[in-house]
Design an enzyme around this catalytic site. Sequence first.
Site, short mmCIF file in Angstrom:
data_model
loop_
_atom_site.label_atom_id
_atom_site.label_comp_id
_atom_site.label_asym_id
_atom_site.label_seq_id
_atom_site.Cartn_x
_atom_site.Cartn_y
_atom_site.Cartn_z
N ARG A 23 0.70 -1.16 0.09
CA ARG A 23 0.02 -0.03 0.00
C ARG A 23 0.85 1.30 0.03
O ARG A 23 0.98 1.76 -1.11
CB ARG A 23 -1.04 -0.13 1.07
CG ARG A 23 -2.16 1.05 1.06
CD ARG A 23 -1.90 2.19 1.54
NE ARG A 23 -1.40 2.29 2.96
CZ ARG A 23 -0.95 3.38 3.62
NH1 ARG A 23 -0.81 4.49 2.83
NH2 ARG A 23 -0.40 3.48 4.74
N ASP A 24 1.64 1.55 1.19
CA ASP A 24 2.39 2.92 1.45
C ASP A 24 3.49 2.66 0.25
O ASP A 24 4.01 3.51 -0.24
CB ASP A 24 2.91 2.88 2.54
CG ASP A 24 2.90 4.50 2.91
OD1 ASP A 24 2.66 5.12 2.17
OD2 ASP A 24 3.43 4.61 4.15
N HIS A 27 3.46 4.48 -3.42
CA HIS A 27 3.89 5.86 -3.65
C HIS A 27 5.56 5.94 -4.41
O HIS A 27 5.64 6.94 -5.00
CB HIS A 27 4.19 6.84 -2.40
CG HIS A 27 2.85 7.09 -1.61
ND1 HIS A 27 1.76 8.05 -2.27
CD2 HIS A 27 1.97 6.71 -0.55
CE1 HIS A 27 0.79 8.31 -1.36
NE2 HIS A 27 0.92 7.23 -0.67
N SER A 177 3.75 10.99 8.88
CA SER A 177 3.48 11.20 7.36
C SER A 177 4.47 11.85 6.53
O SER A 177 4.84 11.67 5.37
CB SER A 177 2.02 11.62 6.97
OG SER A 177 1.31 11.19 7.59
N HIS A 204 3.55 4.36 12.87
CA HIS A 204 3.69 4.25 11.46
C HIS A 204 4.85 5.43 11.10
O HIS A 204 4.65 6.68 11.13
CB HIS A 204 2.70 4.22 10.45
CG HIS A 204 2.93 4.53 8.99
ND1 HIS A 204 2.49 3.44 8.27
CD2 HIS A 204 3.39 5.30 8.27
CE1 HIS A 204 2.75 3.94 6.87
NE2 HIS A 204 3.26 4.89 7.02
N HIS A 206 8.13 7.12 8.90
CA HIS A 206 8.91 7.36 7.87
C HIS A 206 10.27 7.73 8.00
O HIS A 206 10.56 8.10 8.98
CB HIS A 206 8.17 8.50 6.80
CG HIS A 206 6.95 8.12 6.22
ND1 HIS A 206 6.13 9.14 5.51
CD2 HIS A 206 6.27 7.02 6.41
CE1 HIS A 206 5.27 8.35 4.92
NE2 HIS A 206 5.09 6.99 5.62
#
Lengths: 345, 310
Positions: A23-24, A27, A177, A204, A206
């Site tokens: 999913r992520d 990008h 995010s 989550h 990054h």
Amino acid sequence: MSAMETGRGTSGARVAIHDATLRDGQHAVRHQLAAEQMRAYAQAADRAGVPVVEVGHGNGLGASSLQIGRARLTDDAMLAAVREALTSSQMGVFMAPGWGTGKDLRNAVDHGADVVRIAAHCTEAAVTERHLGLARDLGVEAQAVLLMSHMVGPGRLAEQCARMVGFGAQAVGIMDSAGHYLPTDVTERIRAIAAAVDVPVIFHGHNNLSLAVANSVAAVEAGATIIDACARGFGAGAGNTQLEALVAVLDRMGHRTGIDLRALLAAADIAHEQLLDELPAIDSVSLISGLTGVFSGFKLPVLAAATAAGLDPLDIFAELGRRQAVAGQEDLIAVVVRDLTVRAQ
Amino acid sequence: MSPEVAHTTGSQAHQRPARLKAAVIGAGMLGIDLAHRISASSSLTCSLVVGGRNSVTGLRVAAEMGCATSTSGMDAVADADVDVVFDASNASAHPSHWADLASTGVLLLDLTPSSGGTMVAPTVNGHLAESGRHLSLVSCGGQAVLPVLDVVARHCGPKALQYIEVVTTAASASVGRASRLNLDEYIAITQYAVQKLTRDSLAMGGAVKVLANLSPALPAPAFRAEVAVVVSGVDLDALRADLEAATVAVRAFARGYEVVSCRVDGDMVRVTVAVAAEGGQWLPAYAGNVEIINAAAVLMAERHAAARKT
């Protein structure tokens, strides 16, 4: 796992890994994953005992668009491909109200989604009420996450998470995010959330500041028990928390993920060979996007706009950060480019 | 505002023209701003504001303005004997409001994103307000983009539009609980209105997609709408001139409406709209979404009132 010498610690918390690779990670490849790529990775993750394999457009159900990027596959095709590849792993989906709708959610559950993530920007928990209720009605695991969470402090995040629990969320948490957090930021936020709710807490990360694994460890130590990660860190810009590295670190610390590390490394190799165009890297643009607090997923559209306009992408990121652009506001990139161009003349 | 202002038909006041009596359902940001605008109108008077149990603050503001207030829902509306009802409640509640009013002579303007009424945007098909009895204002995003899409559709001709996408971004503080619960309906009705309006211009299989963002940025940014249309062979200069004319028409009732840019990007036309609130003392500047739908609704009611008199 026993074959690997790990030197475990003794803290021994149970940590559920939520694999957002399919999913992520989208990008990083402009949402162009094909069914066979998804199937190959999902099978490997399933073999490794990854608890949840999330699938979809990078911004989740219903988000395929000119604004955010059109996916190669429909939601239907992605869900069908991953569902048939999973035997023991649960299938997860992500849906942000405003990008997707209840219709998309029902469709995903019809396709066999087991875990549903309802997402909202950090102050917008109220938009999750309806769809968390729907997810509960549909009988799936309903989780809720706050995006762009660095924009507000621990107290506000805790209050928003508590509201989402009130709406029916069975796990709540935050996404970094923009890849902006330091470990201490994570510690105080997760601690505040864990104190405010009685359901599992999600983090989550990054990797824009090279801290995704460290931040995830800080989250676990502060009480988070669901951690998102992606194979090889597959994800926008500098990428996400690297799944196999995280599992190895948690294992060394004595936390239990239930994942077979050797099989997970095989899955990560498949991701490397079959999903990634290039390994995520902390290049100048990704570093600045993290520092300025802009959604990592803006990297490719910003680079394209910068090239077309003859501007420095770092200037575009700085201005997007000043305007507090949030994920989903890709249209602001063109506005910023125009304003910077006018200013330069 | 004097609450005893005469009912429209029958006794004509000498000092001022008779006004239609209006009720507002909903005492959130939308409802209270509506009450202000109705009170400022020369052809309407705000007789009643109805709110839920959680609307204490809104109802107090309405009472301070001289409006009667109630928490008794449609019973209070029936008792007030009004000519016009503005529904700023919730999409799920709206159909029953119409069911209650359908057999009366009352004009119902729907500001919730529920389907049913005749969808109107003042500069696109505002004449429908003259004869309509149940008007839908679509959505704030719909009011912002329909004037643009009307121009693009007329400009590009039959079956020319391959795909239409609308993305709106509203400031967090400008969006109340009902709107947050109604995001699915907001998307559905905005898509439906765009489809309906561009019917003749949309290619076979041409889809319409709407996305909605809420921005937590501070200071809060003005309402924005981004329109992207996949279409080839556009005369950009001519399109810009037509858009300019459409903008002037919208600004006549929503002063903060602005087409920020119109450009061709590959096989796409992209139009960016920004809407600031400039027409009321009460609304913060960022709440252009509230202003444009409310100003449109009041204008439609005024147009209906004028048609009734003639």
